[in-house]
Design an enzyme around this catalytic site. Structure first.
Site, PDB file in Angstrom:
ATOM      1  N   ASP A 188       0.859  -1.165   0.000  1.00  0.00           N
ATOM      2  CA  ASP A 188       0.000   0.000   0.000  1.00  0.00           C
ATOM      3  C   ASP A 188       0.913   1.238   0.000  1.00  0.00           C
ATOM      4  O   ASP A 188       2.136   1.145   0.159  1.00  0.00           O
ATOM      5  CB  ASP A 188      -0.960  -0.032   1.195  1.00  0.00           C
ATOM      6  CG  ASP A 188      -2.226   0.767   0.915  1.00  0.00           C
ATOM      7  OD1 ASP A 188      -2.176   1.693   0.069  1.00  0.00           O
ATOM      8  OD2 ASP A 188      -3.261   0.490   1.530  1.00  0.00           O
ATOM      9  N   GLU A 236     -10.837   6.508   4.335  1.00  0.00           N
ATOM     10  CA  GLU A 236      -9.819   5.947   5.231  1.00  0.00           C
ATOM     11  C   GLU A 236      -9.967   6.505   6.652  1.00  0.00           C
ATOM     12  O   GLU A 236     -11.073   6.773   7.116  1.00  0.00           O
ATOM     13  CB  GLU A 236      -8.413   6.162   4.638  1.00  0.00           C
ATOM     14  CG  GLU A 236      -8.290   5.492   3.262  1.00  0.00           C
ATOM     15  CD  GLU A 236      -6.878   5.474   2.699  1.00  0.00           C
ATOM     16  OE1 GLU A 236      -5.924   5.203   3.429  1.00  0.00           O
ATOM     17  OE2 GLU A 236      -6.742   5.703   1.480  1.00  0.00           O
TER      18      GLU A 236
HETATM   19  C1  BGC Z   1      -5.239   2.897   0.195  1.00  0.00           C
HETATM   20  C2  BGC Z   1      -5.404   1.871  -0.885  1.00  0.00           C
HETATM   21  C3  BGC Z   1      -5.222   2.508  -2.237  1.00  0.00           C
HETATM   22  C4  BGC Z   1      -3.894   3.222  -2.304  1.00  0.00           C
HETATM   23  C5  BGC Z   1      -3.653   3.916  -3.628  1.00  0.00           C
HETATM   24  C6  BGC Z   1      -3.998   3.720   0.019  1.00  0.00           C
HETATM   25  O1  BGC Z   1      -3.988   4.775   0.927  1.00  0.00           O
HETATM   26  O2  BGC Z   1      -5.191   2.243   1.445  1.00  0.00           O
HETATM   27  O3  BGC Z   1      -6.673   1.272  -0.769  1.00  0.00           O
HETATM   28  O4  BGC Z   1      -5.325   1.526  -3.232  1.00  0.00           O
HETATM   29  O5  BGC Z   1      -3.850   4.198  -1.287  1.00  0.00           O
HETATM   30  O6  BGC Z   1      -4.453   5.015  -3.770  1.00  0.00           O
HETATM   31  C1  BGC Z   2      -3.525   9.786  -2.035  1.00  0.00           C
HETATM   32  C2  BGC Z   2      -4.264   8.494  -1.836  1.00  0.00           C
HETATM   33  C3  BGC Z   2      -3.575   7.702  -0.823  1.00  0.00           C
HETATM   34  C4  BGC Z   2      -3.355   8.494   0.443  1.00  0.00           C
HETATM   35  C5  BGC Z   2      -2.595   7.652   1.416  1.00  0.00           C
HETATM   36  C6  BGC Z   2      -3.359  10.498  -0.725  1.00  0.00           C
HETATM   37  O1  BGC Z   2      -2.646  11.665  -0.883  1.00  0.00           O
HETATM   38  O2  BGC Z   2      -4.234  10.580  -2.914  1.00  0.00           O
HETATM   39  O3  BGC Z   2      -4.340   7.761  -3.000  1.00  0.00           O
HETATM   40  O4  BGC Z   2      -4.345   6.592  -0.575  1.00  0.00           O
HETATM   41  O5  BGC Z   2      -2.689   9.702   0.191  1.00  0.00           O
HETATM   42  O6  BGC Z   2      -2.046   8.323   2.463  1.00  0.00           O
END
Ligand code: BGC
Ligand code: BGC
Length: 603
Positions: free
Chosen positions: A304, A498
């Site tokens: 991730d 999230e």
């Molecule tokens: C998320 C994932 C996602 C990734 C890419 C992460 O923060 O937990 O689900 O696929 O970002 O955007």
């Molecule tokens: C991104 C997401 C990612 C997240 C994780 C964001 O800035 O756009 O895709 O999942 O950071 O920390």
């Protein structure tokens, strides 16, 4: 540490589309320098890379994270962006194509005017595998039309604690339901053969136990940023610690992965969560022994976002631990230079064996061959006309209708609207961003007319008979002496994603309670439509409602709900989450006396 590579051989097996994939992989691997192998293991966020670096370093993958959009955000610009990166990859020494990934978790949701399907929690309520397969297929078509062949979906999380901000990414709380819906979606997305350019390879996520974490255990990673700092609400359970014993982990959280493997899973994303105090990104036992060994997973594992960085404050230690645990590709997402340098040192020092590197790269290359990326012109994609097309919007509308769960009904539904006066209230009734929720255009989503679609209010306007009189006030303030036959109040969460959506108390806010009371005073019958990423506590307000509909986060086609309210389409949705009476019934336990159990839904 120099590797001699002979590219002068008369036949290059890897370029021969008739050769078996395994032969092509080993031929290509034998031509690669170590540096090129590290390049293939690297996935960079699209804003952190220039095209010349791709060809120079032979980078393996690029992603658009949440909101990783071109400007302006149009389907045409999406395709042009991905193809420009692909062109650079074609110009690298060996011309290995890129795998471009994005989170099309409820439709190709970063792209303006794409079809946005209900979030997984709503799809769970449909309990319809055929529908999930169709949605997987439609999403793949819209995604592949922009030249993106890798979708970070489906999430097969089993959200045991609805305080979790990612509850809506979960199809439900029953492992078997999640297993069957996740597998159906994956089949639709990957089609009969990945060689078909209308398919995408799915990323089943997040392995494993993401939905089983404990409130208050979110890790703190000061060396990465102060980002995950909590205020006692946000970032309290997301990315936390799953304290289940191995038997529970296997009987609950592992179940959907077994179904996904049977359905052809080729990529799995490792989870941020820990298991018994150790972060999953470093759990060799689960990643290598169980998943790749016992369960025979032959695809590749991707981290991730910054996931490997969480393993240790020292990046070298983190990389050594993660790669040796079984990670194949690293979503760096910014530090590609540091990652490649660290890999080089670790291999020179003998801390990461070359055999592990070769295994990782072979797995990645294998999927690229399976996708036909070496054999087809990258400009050859399905038509952009698929994006947001009428057929997909109709499918999304059906999904909205099937996902609605009728929780209470004292003769209020279906609405008999002929000649009636109807009051509609709640900002969510006419706000595309609110009905879509997080992971829509932006990572966290956003209120307002952020993309194309139809709100419930416009659905009602289109469907109510001429003789009905409808008035809308977002704030529910109507003239003092107004007395209507019917009130419809949309109570809606604001978008979140999230850990930003972690929340200790899911009761209605004072504003929401007041909104319901205001409208109640003006109508004979009151229908509440709830937009939310999880059950909310309604116990104290239920007496005021004649009907209650859980509509989850319906996506761009919420207008389709109007037909259900009007009785043209029946209610068929059933709860895939247990609905608690009080916060004491959270997290889920089978023996709670819930307000409504899993499977409940009036018809
Ligand atoms: C998320 C994932 C996602 C990734 C890419 C992460 O923060 O937990 O689900 O696929 O970002 O955007
Ligand atoms: C991104 C997401 C990612 C997240 C994780 C964001 O800035 O756009 O895709 O999942 O950071 O920390």
């Amino acid at each position: 540490m120099t590797t001699t590579v002979d590219n002068t051989a008369p036949t290059m097996t890897y370029k021969d589309s008739a050769a078996p994939i395994s032969a092509r992989v080993s031929d290509l691997l034998s031509r690669m320098t170590l540096a090129e192998k590290f390049g293939q293991m690297t996935q960079i966020e699209k804003n952190s890379i220039s095209e010349d670096i791709i060809s120079e370093l032979g980078i393996g993958s690029i992603l658009s994270g949440g909101g990783g959009n071109p400007s302006p955000n149009t389907p045409e610009n999406w395709r042009a962006m991905v193809q420009a990166f692909q062109k650079a990859a074609a110009e690298s020494r060996l011309g290995i194509p890129l795998l471009y990934g994005s989170d099309a978790v409820h439709g190709h949701n970063n792209v303006h005017s794409a079809t946005i399907f209900p979030h997984n929690i709503g799809l769970g309520a449909t309990n319809d595998t055929a529908l999930l397969e169709e949605i997987g297929r439609a999403t793949a078509l819209e995604t592949a039309a922009t030249s993106v062949r890798w979708n970070f979906a489906p999430a097969v999380s089993i959200a045991r604690d609805i305080r979790w901000g990612r509850s809506y990414e979960s199809y439900g709380q029953d492992p078997d339901l999640v297993a069957k819906l996740g597998a159906a979606y994956l089949k639709g997305a990957q089609g009969e053969s990945l060689q078909d350019n209308t398919t995408v390879v799915g990323s089943v996520k997040h392995f494993v136990g993401d939905g089983g974490t404990t409130w208050g255990t979110t890790g703190r990673y000061e060396w990465i940023s102060d980002w995950w700092k909590s205020d006692g609400e946000r970032w309290m359970i997301d990315q936390g610690d799953c304290l289940d014993d191995e038997e529970t982990l296997r009987n609950v959280h592992l179940v959907p992965y077994i179904a996904a493997l049977e359905a052809g899973a080729r990529n799995i994303m490792v989870s941020y969560n820990s298991w018994d105090g150790i972060r999953m990104h470093g759990q060799k036992y689960m990643l290598t022994d169980v998943l790749k060994g016992e369960l025979g997973f032959s695809g590749f594992l991707v981290t991730d976002w910054l996931g490997i960085n969480q393993l240790a404050a020292d990046f070298y230690d983190a990389v050594v631990m993660g790669i040796n645990a079984g990670i194949d590709m690293v979503m760096v997402p910014f530090q590609h230079t540091l990652f490649i340098k660290t890999m080089t040192e670790a291999v020179v020092n003998g801390d990461i064996p070359v055999s592990r590197v070769d295994d990782a790269v072979s797995r990645i290359l294998h999927i690229k061959f399976e996708l036909g990326l070496f054999d087809r012109d990258y400009m050859d994609t399905p038509s952009l006309d698929y994006i947001g097309c009428a057929e997909h919007r109709e499918l999304a509308g059906r999904a909205v209708q099937q996902s609605a769960v009728l929780l209470k009904n004292d003769d209020a539904l279906p609405i008999s609207a002929e000649g009636k006066t109807i009051l509609v209230a709640g900002a969510g009734a006419d706000d595309i961003g609110m009905q879509c929720g997080g992971w829509t255009i932006e990572w966290q989503g956003k209120t307002g007319p952020i993309t194309a679609g139809q709100t419930l209010l416009s659905g009602l306007v289109a469907q109510l008979p001429k003789s009905a009189r409808m008035t809308y006030a977002a704030d529910g303030v109507f003239d003092g002496d107004t007395k209507a036959d019917l009130g419809i109040v949309v109570v809606s969460e604001l978008p979140y994603a999230e850990g930003e959506g972690d929340k200790s108390d899911l009761s209605f806010s004072a504003d929401e309670v007041a909104l319901i009371e205001r409208v109640r005073a003006h109508c004979e019958k009151l229908i509440v439509v709830l937009y939310s990423g999880r059950p909310r506590l309604v116990t104290d307000q239920l007496d005021q409602m004649d009907a209650l509909v859980a509509a989850w986060l319906p996506g761009s086609q919420a207008g389709a709900l109007a037909s259900v309210l009007l009785g043209e389409v029946p209610f068929t949705g059933t709860l895939s989450f247990a609905w608690p009476r009080t916060m004491d019934q959270v997290p889920y336990a089978a023996d709670h006396d819930f307000l409504w159990p899993i499977g409940f839904g009036l018809t």
